[in-house]
Design a protein around this motif. Structure first.
Motif, mmCIF file in Angstrom:
data_model
loop_
_atom_site.group_PDB
_atom_site.id
_atom_site.type_symbol
_atom_site.label_atom_id
_atom_site.label_comp_id
_atom_site.label_asym_id
_atom_site.label_seq_id
_atom_site.Cartn_x
_atom_site.Cartn_y
_atom_site.Cartn_z
ATOM 1 N N THR A 217 0.844 -1.188 0.000
ATOM 2 C CA THR A 217 0.000 0.000 0.000
ATOM 3 C C THR A 217 0.885 1.246 0.000
ATOM 4 N N ASP A 218 0.608 2.179 -0.887
ATOM 5 C CA ASP A 218 1.382 3.426 -0.966
ATOM 6 C C ASP A 218 0.484 4.540 -1.497
ATOM 7 N N MET A 219 0.084 5.439 -0.610
ATOM 8 C CA MET A 219 -0.777 6.560 -0.984
ATOM 9 C C MET A 219 -0.003 7.878 -1.022
ATOM 10 N N ASN A 220 1.319 7.816 -1.100
ATOM 11 C CA ASN A 220 2.156 9.027 -1.087
ATOM 12 C C ASN A 220 2.216 9.657 -2.478
ATOM 13 N N PRO A 221 1.616 10.829 -2.679
ATOM 14 C CA PRO A 221 1.609 11.467 -4.011
ATOM 15 C C PRO A 221 3.003 11.811 -4.519
ATOM 16 N N ASP A 222 3.969 11.948 -3.601
ATOM 17 C CA ASP A 222 5.328 12.290 -4.024
ATOM 18 C C ASP A 222 5.976 11.170 -4.840
ATOM 19 N N TRP A 454 -12.489 7.091 -25.577
ATOM 20 C CA TRP A 454 -12.326 5.892 -24.764
ATOM 21 C C TRP A 454 -12.053 6.255 -23.313
ATOM 22 N N ASP A 455 -12.528 5.400 -22.441
ATOM 23 C CA ASP A 455 -12.232 5.523 -21.013
ATOM 24 C C ASP A 455 -11.075 4.563 -20.734
ATOM 25 N N ILE A 456 -9.883 5.116 -20.551
ATOM 26 C CA ILE A 456 -8.685 4.300 -20.344
ATOM 27 C C ILE A 456 -8.281 4.367 -18.880
ATOM 28 N N SER A 457 -8.050 3.203 -18.272
ATOM 29 C CA SER A 457 -7.669 3.167 -16.858
ATOM 30 C C SER A 457 -6.711 2.015 -16.602
ATOM 31 N N ASN A 458 -6.157 1.965 -15.384
ATOM 32 C CA ASN A 458 -5.335 0.823 -14.981
ATOM 33 C C ASN A 458 -6.207 -0.418 -14.897
ATOM 34 N N ALA A 459 -5.649 -1.560 -15.259
ATOM 35 C CA ALA A 459 -6.424 -2.809 -15.271
ATOM 36 C C ALA A 459 -6.382 -3.526 -13.935
ATOM 37 N N ASP A 460 -5.253 -3.464 -13.230
ATOM 38 C CA ASP A 460 -5.088 -4.218 -11.985
ATOM 39 C C ASP A 460 -5.621 -3.449 -10.784
ATOM 40 N N ARG A 461 -5.869 -4.175 -9.698
ATOM 41 C CA ARG A 461 -6.265 -3.584 -8.430
ATOM 42 C C ARG A 461 -5.420 -4.143 -7.280
ATOM 43 N N LEU A 462 -5.087 -5.428 -7.386
ATOM 44 C CA LEU A 462 -4.461 -6.165 -6.290
ATOM 45 C C LEU A 462 -3.036 -6.585 -6.657
ATOM 46 N N GLY A 463 -2.118 -6.478 -5.681
ATOM 47 C CA GLY A 463 -0.736 -6.913 -5.895
ATOM 48 C C GLY A 463 0.218 -5.790 -6.199
ATOM 49 N N LYS A 464 -0.297 -4.619 -6.541
ATOM 50 C CA LYS A 464 0.525 -3.434 -6.788
ATOM 51 C C LYS A 464 -0.055 -2.280 -5.981
ATOM 52 N N SER A 465 0.803 -1.373 -5.544
ATOM 53 C CA SER A 465 0.349 -0.264 -4.707
ATOM 54 C C SER A 465 -0.419 0.775 -5.512
ATOM 55 N N GLU A 466 -1.032 1.708 -4.803
ATOM 56 C CA GLU A 466 -1.800 2.775 -5.446
ATOM 57 C C GLU A 466 -0.931 3.606 -6.383
ATOM 58 N N THR A 467 0.229 4.042 -5.898
ATOM 59 C CA THR A 467 1.083 4.888 -6.751
ATOM 60 C C THR A 467 1.638 4.097 -7.940
ATOM 61 N N HIS A 468 1.903 2.812 -7.733
ATOM 62 C CA HIS A 468 2.365 1.966 -8.838
ATOM 63 C C HIS A 468 1.307 1.912 -9.939
ATOM 64 N N LEU A 469 0.062 1.707 -9.559
ATOM 65 C CA LEU A 469 -1.009 1.620 -10.555
ATOM 66 C C LEU A 469 -1.236 2.955 -11.263
ATOM 67 N N VAL A 470 -1.153 4.055 -10.511
ATOM 68 C CA VAL A 470 -1.320 5.360 -11.143
ATOM 69 C C VAL A 470 -0.167 5.632 -12.106
ATOM 70 N N ASN A 471 1.021 5.184 -11.772
ATOM 71 C CA ASN A 471 2.155 5.369 -12.678
ATOM 72 C C ASN A 471 2.016 4.542 -13.954
ATOM 73 N N ILE A 472 1.450 3.345 -13.835
ATOM 74 C CA ILE A 472 1.145 2.547 -15.024
ATOM 75 C C ILE A 472 0.185 3.326 -15.923
ATOM 76 N N PHE A 473 -0.804 3.936 -15.304
ATOM 77 C CA PHE A 473 -1.782 4.743 -16.033
ATOM 78 C C PHE A 473 -1.126 5.961 -16.688
ATOM 79 N N ILE A 474 -0.324 6.706 -15.934
ATOM 80 C CA ILE A 474 0.323 7.915 -16.467
ATOM 81 C C ILE A 474 1.217 7.572 -17.649
#
Length: 505
Positions: A217-222, A454-474
């Motif tokens: 889990t990682d909710m750090n925006p930095d 299109w509505d494009i988003s991260n596919a995963d939810r579990l196994g990667k942290s919040e910032t990891h998933l947002v970075n995949i999206f970015i």
């Protein structure tokens, strides 16, 4: 009696008080204590449907040392309203089709018309036929029918049985091309008591996630990538981050009681109303909800229609997936939406999850959106802890939510983006999948695009942290936009597309 549990409870309290008076009188011969007097006082209020009892105890000592304890019990008895939950359907629900109304009262959803006949309280002794079902839960039980036999009579400490978790999967066979999970959590313990079923379903839904895996889990925006998705502000329309949160100590929506749902609303709204700065705002219960004293009839119909028209508010449960899962029970009581004054931060309360948290705005400023999102989660959690509660979370599954598909982060970072040329390629959906992204049409999952949007988003939810998933999206969306620009200029992108992959730290 079956229809009036609150009234019965009130009567029992009054009988108890009567016996207390008799016992107190019988004990008056004890020298040290002259009497214990219980004087029930009953008053009626209307029109809400709950009954409650409060007691005030006063102890006094006479000059001769005699101690007198007087307990005054006040029972508030409110008239039963058969046109409102939990005793009947609200006036708004009464206007809905019959098959929806069946899932918005107090009983389990049973509707032969929709094939929803699996009992939600106790499992049948024999495993029903699943040969035509296309959800993940059915696949697991077909491979090992013994799982059903081993779990069918088990219950969590709060009394949630397997039937409550699997009912939606049995009632909804699904479609071979659209595979649903077919399983929900009735409470936090469901994921451990019934782990023999939940673990393989979770593994299938989340790409082989192991039964002993640890979720970060990682909710750090930095820790977000400092990459602008759409440098020319030409392609992205709106961007958002959303997640869910559940409050520990309460059942999840499929098993939530009328009283639990109201307490959830109370404590969550208290947390939301404590937010300040750009997060400060107001709470609006659904129209017709009587659970929130400042707005005893909820928001107006016009407010509700406006919020829904803008896509900011959920509908009543109008699918058998939701109705069979129990998410429509007692509708619309104790459901509502909080939004800040700028209307770029929203929280849905008591829909499919205890909370759905959404931060959004036009354009592509993911950093600002995620910071707002993270700050809100932190602020609400602080108030919950002050009230003796907290979010459901553990090291294995991360944040616990109703549907196993949302376990872990529950996070979906997405943008509505225009990609008419790139999305015209036959390999577009495969391309986004390889990049750890999901492409949805303008009407949601598995829908078609309108005008190349299109509505494009991260596919995963579990196994990667919040910032990891947002970075995949970015990283992924910024690359899709670069390829769209290249195609506009008549350039070939085949070599780059062939090597496309998911971002990794």
């Amino acid at each position: 009696l079956k229809r009036s549990p609150v009234f019965v409870e009130s009567c029992l309290r009054q009988v108890t008080a009567m016996f207390s008076r008799q016992i107190a009188a019988a004990g008056s011969a004890v020298a040290s204590v002259a009497a214990v007097k219980c004087a029930p006082r009953v008053r009626c209020e209307g029109p809400p449907t709950a009954a409650s009892t409060s007691s005030t105890t006063v102890t006094s000592q006479a000059q001769d040392g005699t101690v007198t304890t007087t307990t005054t019990t006040t029972t508030v008895v409110r008239p039963i309203d058969y046109n409102y939950p939990p005793y009947g359907l609200s006036s708004g629900v009464q206007k809905l089709p019959a098959w929806i109304k069946l899932g918005c009262g107090s009983e389990e959803y049973i509707c032969a018309e929709k094939g929803a006949t699996f009992p939600g309280d106790e499992c049948p002794d024999k495993l029903p036929d699943l040969s035509k079902h296309s959800n993940i839960m059915a696949e697991v039980l077909r491979k090992d029918p013994g799982v059903y036999d081993r779990l069918k009579n088990k219950k969590t400490s709060a009394g949630v049985g397997l039937a409550k978790c699997v009912k939606t999967g049995f009632d909804n066979p699904g479609h071979p091309m659209i595979k649903t999970v077919g399983l929900v959590g009735g409470d936090e313990e469901s994921y451990t008591v019934f782990k023999e079923l939940f673990d393989p379903v979770i593994s299938d839904r989340h790409g082989g996630y192991g039964a002993d895996a640890k979720h970060p889990t990682d909710m750090n925006p930095d820790n977000l990538l400092q990459v602008k998705i759409d440098p020319k502000n030409k392609y992205t329309l709106t961007t958002r981050c959303r997640t869910g949160r559940s409050v520990r100590g309460f059942a999840l929506p499929p098993a939530c009681t009328f009283e639990e749902r109201r307490e959830l609303e109370r404590v969550i709204v208290k947390g939301l109303l404590s937010l300040d700065g750009e997060l400060a705002g107001q709470y609006l219960p659904l129209h017709g909800s009587r659970s929130y004293a400042p707005l005893p009839e909820g928001m107006s119909e016009d407010q509700e229609e406006d919020l829904r028209k803008r896509g900011n508010l959920f509908q009543e449960p109008d699918s058998t997936l939701l109705l069979s899962s129990g998410c429509g029970r007692h509708w619309p009581d104790a459901r509502g939406i909080f939004h800040n004054h700028a209307k770029n931060f929203f929280v849905w309360i008591n829909e499919e999850d205890h909370m759905r948290i959404i931060s959004m705005e036009p354009g592509d400023n993911v950093d600002a959106i995620f910071r707002r999102f993270a700050k809100a989660c932190e602020g609400v959690q602080k108030v919950l802890k002050e009230e003796g509660y907290d979010f459901m979370h553990n090291d294995h599954l991360g944040y616990i939510l109703t549907c196993p598909s949302n376990l872990g982060t529950g996070l979906r970072a997405g943008t509505m983006v225009k990609l008419p040329l790139l999305s015209a390629r036959k390999d577009f959906r495969d391309l986004t999948k390889r990049m750890g992204l999901q492409a949805r049409g303008t009407a949601g999952v598995d829908s078609a695009s309108t005008g190349g949007k299109w509505d494009i988003s991260n596919a995963d939810r579990l196994g990667k942290s919040e910032t990891h998933l947002v970075n995949i999206f970015i990283s992924g969306v910024s690359q899709l936009i670069k390829w769209e620009e290249a195609l506009e200029q008549g350039k070939s992108i085949d070599a780059e597309v062939a090597n496309a992959k998911e971002w990794a730290p």
